[in-house]
Design a protein around this motif. Structure first.
Motif, PDB file in Angstrom:
ATOM      1  N   UNK A   1     -47.409  22.533 -18.143  1.00  0.00           N
ATOM      2  CA  UNK A   1     -47.631  21.199 -18.678  1.00  0.00           C
ATOM      3  C   UNK A   1     -46.931  20.176 -17.801  1.00  0.00           C
ATOM      4  N   UNK A   2     -47.353  18.914 -17.889  1.00  0.00           N
ATOM      5  CA  UNK A   2     -46.755  17.858 -17.097  1.00  0.00           C
ATOM      6  C   UNK A   2     -45.290  17.699 -17.467  1.00  0.00           C
ATOM      7  N   UNK A   3     -44.497  17.193 -16.514  1.00  0.00           N
ATOM      8  CA  UNK A   3     -43.068  17.025 -16.763  1.00  0.00           C
ATOM      9  C   UNK A   3     -42.852  15.961 -17.837  1.00  0.00           C
ATOM     10  N   UNK A   4     -42.070  16.310 -18.848  1.00  0.00           N
ATOM     11  CA  UNK A   4     -41.742  15.367 -19.918  1.00  0.00           C
ATOM     12  C   UNK A   4     -40.247  15.441 -20.169  1.00  0.00           C
ATOM     13  N   UNK A   5     -39.718  14.452 -20.870  1.00  0.00           N
ATOM     14  CA  UNK A   5     -38.280  14.430 -21.148  1.00  0.00           C
ATOM     15  C   UNK A   5     -37.894  15.572 -22.083  1.00  0.00           C
ATOM     16  N   UNK A   6     -36.607  15.876 -22.103  1.00  0.00           N
ATOM     17  CA  UNK A   6     -36.110  16.956 -22.964  1.00  0.00           C
ATOM     18  C   UNK A   6     -36.384  16.651 -24.428  1.00  0.00           C
ATOM     19  N   UNK A   7     -36.247  15.386 -24.822  1.00  0.00           N
ATOM     20  CA  UNK A   7     -36.488  15.020 -26.224  1.00  0.00           C
ATOM     21  C   UNK A   7     -37.944  15.226 -26.613  1.00  0.00           C
ATOM     22  N   UNK A   8     -38.847  14.836 -25.720  1.00  0.00           N
ATOM     23  CA  UNK A   8     -40.277  15.024 -25.992  1.00  0.00           C
ATOM     24  C   UNK A   8     -40.605  16.508 -26.043  1.00  0.00           C
ATOM     25  N   UNK A  12     -42.239  18.575 -29.198  1.00  0.00           N
ATOM     26  CA  UNK A  12     -43.463  19.370 -29.039  1.00  0.00           C
ATOM     27  C   UNK A  12     -43.246  20.804 -29.503  1.00  0.00           C
ATOM     28  N   UNK A  13     -42.078  21.353 -29.222  1.00  0.00           N
ATOM     29  CA  UNK A  13     -41.773  22.722 -29.663  1.00  0.00           C
ATOM     30  C   UNK A  13     -41.637  22.795 -31.181  1.00  0.00           C
ATOM     31  N   UNK A  14     -41.040  21.780 -31.784  1.00  0.00           N
ATOM     32  CA  UNK A  14     -40.906  21.762 -33.248  1.00  0.00           C
ATOM     33  C   UNK A  14     -42.282  21.723 -33.901  1.00  0.00           C
ATOM     34  N   UNK A  15     -43.147  20.847 -33.425  1.00  0.00           N
ATOM     35  CA  UNK A  15     -44.488  20.756 -34.005  1.00  0.00           C
ATOM     36  C   UNK A  15     -45.288  22.023 -33.742  1.00  0.00           C
ATOM     37  N   UNK A  44     -38.032  27.034 -21.672  1.00  0.00           N
ATOM     38  CA  UNK A  44     -37.991  25.710 -22.287  1.00  0.00           C
ATOM     39  C   UNK A  44     -37.381  25.778 -23.684  1.00  0.00           C
ATOM     40  N   UNK A  45     -37.671  26.862 -24.390  1.00  0.00           N
ATOM     41  CA  UNK A  45     -37.129  27.001 -25.748  1.00  0.00           C
ATOM     42  C   UNK A  45     -35.607  27.066 -25.713  1.00  0.00           C
ATOM     43  N   UNK A  46     -35.077  27.911 -24.837  1.00  0.00           N
ATOM     44  CA  UNK A  46     -33.624  28.102 -24.781  1.00  0.00           C
ATOM     45  C   UNK A  46     -32.924  26.875 -24.212  1.00  0.00           C
ATOM     46  N   UNK A  47     -33.650  26.077 -23.464  1.00  0.00           N
ATOM     47  CA  UNK A  47     -33.098  24.827 -22.960  1.00  0.00           C
ATOM     48  C   UNK A  47     -32.988  23.792 -24.087  1.00  0.00           C
ATOM     49  N   UNK A  48     -33.939  23.821 -25.010  1.00  0.00           N
ATOM     50  CA  UNK A  48     -34.001  22.805 -26.072  1.00  0.00           C
ATOM     51  C   UNK A  48     -33.240  23.174 -27.338  1.00  0.00           C
TER      52      UNK A  48
END
Length: 201
Positions: A1-8, A12-15, A44-48
């Protein structure tokens, strides 16, 4: 996926987690399924998120926000105290009827969490979030309509939680939305009986 901020990425992972849990059930939801749904890599999951418990708490907050936002919009409209409270409740109820599986996830999460030692705090925090939401509603409507509550707000917040939580669970298993809504209206009218004019300073 395109690069997005950590908050975004986190949102996205929560939804994505909500969609997977609604589709597959909480117990069968894996981290890999969540990142796959979000079109991300596992890292990405472990980062967030520091832990699964943190994700589950954020899932509960997200679902609560989905229902609280339309309720607060209705509470902010012009009208009597009764019209505002019933409008806010209707906003919540319309979400339940439109997205029943999302609400079913919340009940699954409670039972799943209480049986997993590493997730012991999730169920407690879940209901703390509900009480925070109810307190926000009670304080908002009191401030905007010039009333005070004759019973302590923490008590009323718990009464609301029991009424709304119980009726939602009943509807999810029974399927009679019309009668469930009538019962919720009745419960809200009992709450309205606790309103009185605010004391003059």
């Amino acid at each position: 996926m395109a690069r997005v901020s950590a908050d975004v990425r986190r949102e996205l992972l929560i939804e994505a987690a909500i969609r997977v849990m609604a589709r597959d059930g909480v117990a069968r939801t894996t981290t890999r399924a969540i990142v796959g749904e979000a079109d991300m890599r596992l890292g990405a999951f472990h980062y967030c998120f520091r832990s699964k418990a943190e994700l589950l708490e954020q899932v509960i907050r997200a679902i609560t926000t989905h229902t609280l936002e339309p309720a607060l919009v209705a509470l902010g409209k012009d009208g009597t105290l009764e019209e505002r409270l019933l409008g806010g409740l209707r906003g919540y109820w319309d979400h339940v009827v439109k997205y029943p599986e999302e609400h079913r996830v919340t009940y699954e999460l409670t039972q799943y969490a209480v049986r997993e030692p590493d997730l012991a705090d999730v169920a407690r925090k879940q209901y703390e979030i509900y009480l925070e939401a109810n307190t926000t509603i009670l304080d908002t409507v009191a401030a905007s309509t010039g009333i005070a509550w004759s019973a302590p707000v923490p008590v009323l917040a718990r009464s609301m939680a029991a009424m709304i939580d119980g009726m939602t669970l009943l509807y999810l298993n029974e399927g009679d939305a019309e009668t469930a809504w009538a019962a919720l209206e009745l419960g809200m009218r009992h709450l309205l009986a606790q309103a009185e004019p605010a004391p003059v300073a």
